[in-house]
Design an enzyme around this catalytic site. Structure first.
Site, PDB file in Angstrom:
ATOM      1  N   GLY A 138      14.648  12.279   0.695  1.00 33.99           N
ATOM      2  CA  GLY A 138      13.701  11.925   1.648  1.00 33.99           C
ATOM      3  C   GLY A 138      14.130  11.903   2.810  1.00 33.99           C
ATOM      4  O   GLY A 138      15.221  12.632   3.411  1.00 33.99           O
ATOM      5  N   HIS A 189      15.372   9.726   4.907  1.00 32.42           N
ATOM      6  CA  HIS A 189      16.825   9.191   5.242  1.00 32.42           C
ATOM      7  C   HIS A 189      17.873   9.882   4.692  1.00 32.42           C
ATOM      8  O   HIS A 189      19.051  10.055   5.177  1.00 32.42           O
ATOM      9  CB  HIS A 189      16.878   7.725   4.430  1.00 32.42           C
ATOM     10  CG  HIS A 189      18.113   6.865   4.858  1.00 32.42           C
ATOM     11  ND1 HIS A 189      19.230   6.852   4.178  1.00 32.42           N
ATOM     12  CD2 HIS A 189      18.300   6.166   6.175  1.00 32.42           C
ATOM     13  CE1 HIS A 189      20.257   5.911   4.947  1.00 32.42           C
ATOM     14  NE2 HIS A 189      19.568   5.639   5.916  1.00 32.42           N
ATOM     15  N   CYS A 190      17.659  10.674   3.802  1.00 33.64           N
ATOM     16  CA  CYS A 190      18.563  11.616   3.153  1.00 33.64           C
ATOM     17  C   CYS A 190      18.994  12.862   4.168  1.00 33.64           C
ATOM     18  O   CYS A 190      20.110  13.490   3.770  1.00 33.64           O
ATOM     19  CB  CYS A 190      18.144  12.169   1.742  1.00 33.64           C
ATOM     20  SG  CYS A 190      17.622  10.883   0.639  1.00 33.64           S
ATOM     21  N   ILE A 191      18.225  13.131   4.886  1.00 31.61           N
ATOM     22  CA  ILE A 191      18.379  14.378   5.690  1.00 31.61           C
ATOM     23  C   ILE A 191      18.833  14.149   7.226  1.00 31.61           C
ATOM     24  O   ILE A 191      19.051  15.099   8.061  1.00 31.61           O
ATOM     25  CB  ILE A 191      17.242  15.348   5.592  1.00 31.61           C
ATOM     26  CG1 ILE A 191      15.985  14.691   6.271  1.00 31.61           C
ATOM     27  CG2 ILE A 191      16.802  15.811   4.163  1.00 31.61           C
ATOM     28  CD1 ILE A 191      14.882  15.711   6.646  1.00 31.61           C
TER      29      ILE A 191
END
Length: 346
Positions: free
Chosen positions: A335, A337-339
């Site tokens: 999502g 936050h992950c990138i």
């Protein structure tokens, strides 16, 4: 070997001021398929939308693979810096460094990266070196850790507490043979934390194709010291209904490093139960806090998207909430936050 804590460093919370945000540019690989394909083009549009949303609030630097820098600059538009380095995938939260500071100097933790537990689809020959490259570009002193870990597997409150997941740091795919006590000691020595709150597992969809085997940043996150936002699945037809009830109950019974009983704020999941051939793990918890802003996932669910935005506005009244459609990012395994990865201001 000197650790960050022994040298006076600690990880600030995400809501502390940032110098900039780091991201990575999607390239051809098993996650996004080949150059010229629709899947890769769609991923690049999704990453660009996040980069542009973050850039409203703070500087953004995107790491692109060799030979992809000019195309990335053209797609991202003005005001976003692009650098080229050898790259496998595009999840900067996990492949990038975890920045720490002593208030005067910037340093970085370079965790050991093995492709989210040596997943059969993952490549990490180049990604295992990205944390060091980004630390060098940021002018940060680097501390290497032998612990296999990713940035999406931790969340701190800035006052000594860290959230972890048993199936990540204690999983045999990452740290076989390491005890809970050994993992906690390594985490605390590198983040400046003193209390670990362990979740038993992550969301069901995170154990499917392109999953991380239970990252905490899709399940629970600190909103401020003493308060956590937690994913809630209201529909009993989804296996996360029981999973999230158990996690919320565990967090309500937990105390942080300051001895506070945690306040738990449940955030209902979108109503879509299945996506991309499996259980949907669409989650508003996977948001990103940047200077004066919250970049929040949306999922084309008007009721739940609106409800989540209102909740985050109440939690962060001093910040502007901006929603970006995250369905393409979730289809690839993560999502917003992950990138993204924050570099704290010093």
């Amino acid at each position: 070997m000197t650790t960050p804590v022994a040298a006076g460093f600690r990880m600030p919370p995400e809501w502390a001021p940032h110098e900039r945000t780091w991201m990575a540019w999607p390239g051809p690989n098993p996650t996004f398929e080949d150059e010229g394909g629709d899947a890769l083009a769609e991923a690049r549009r999704a990453w660009t939308a996040v980069a542009r949303a973050v850039r409203v609030f703070e500087p953004v630097t995107v790491v692109a693979g060799r030979g992809q820098g000019e195309a990335a600059k053209s797609a991202l538009g003005p005001g976003i810096d692009v650098v080229e380095r050898d790259l496998d995938d595009a999840w900067m939260r996990d492949i990038g460094p975890t920045f720490v500071t002593d208030g005067r100097e910037l340093a970085a933790v370079d965790w050991t990266f093995n492709g989210w537990g040596a997943q059969p689809w993952a490549r990490w020959e180049h990604d295992e070196k990205i944390a060091g490259h980004v630390a060098d570009l940021a002018g940060a002193r680097t501390f290497r850790s032998t612990l296999v870990n990713e940035g999406g597997g931790i969340h701190v409150d800035g006052e000594g507490t860290v959230l972890l997941t048993e199936t990540v740091q204690l999983g045999p795919e990452r740290n076989p043979g390491r005890t809970r006590e050994e993992v906690e000691a390594e985490i605390h020595a590198h983040l400046g934390t003193t209390t670990a709150i362990w979740l038993p597992r992550g969301l069901t969809g995170d154990y499917q194709d392109y999953g991380t085997l239970g990252h905490v940043d899709i399940v629970a996150a600190f909103a401020r010291p003493g308060t956590v936002v937690v994913h809630s699945q209201p529909d009993p037809a989804h296996p996360d209904h029981e999973v999230t009830r158990e996690i919320a109950a565990l967090l309500r019974s937990a105390t942080d490093a300051a001895g506070r009983r945690l306040e738990v704020v449940e955030v209902p999941a979108p109503r879509q139960l299945e996506a991309d051939g499996g259980w949907a793990d669409y989650s508003y918890i996977n948001h990103y806090l940047c200077n004066d802003g919250v970049v929040l996932c949306s999922f084309a669910d008007e009721e739940r998207d609106t409800q989540a935005a209102a909740l985050f506005r109440r939690l962060f009244p001093e910040r502007r909430v901006v929603q970006v459609d995250a369905r393409t990012i979730f289809a690839a395994g993560g999502g917003i936050h992950c990138i993204t990865q924050q570099q704290p201001r010093v």
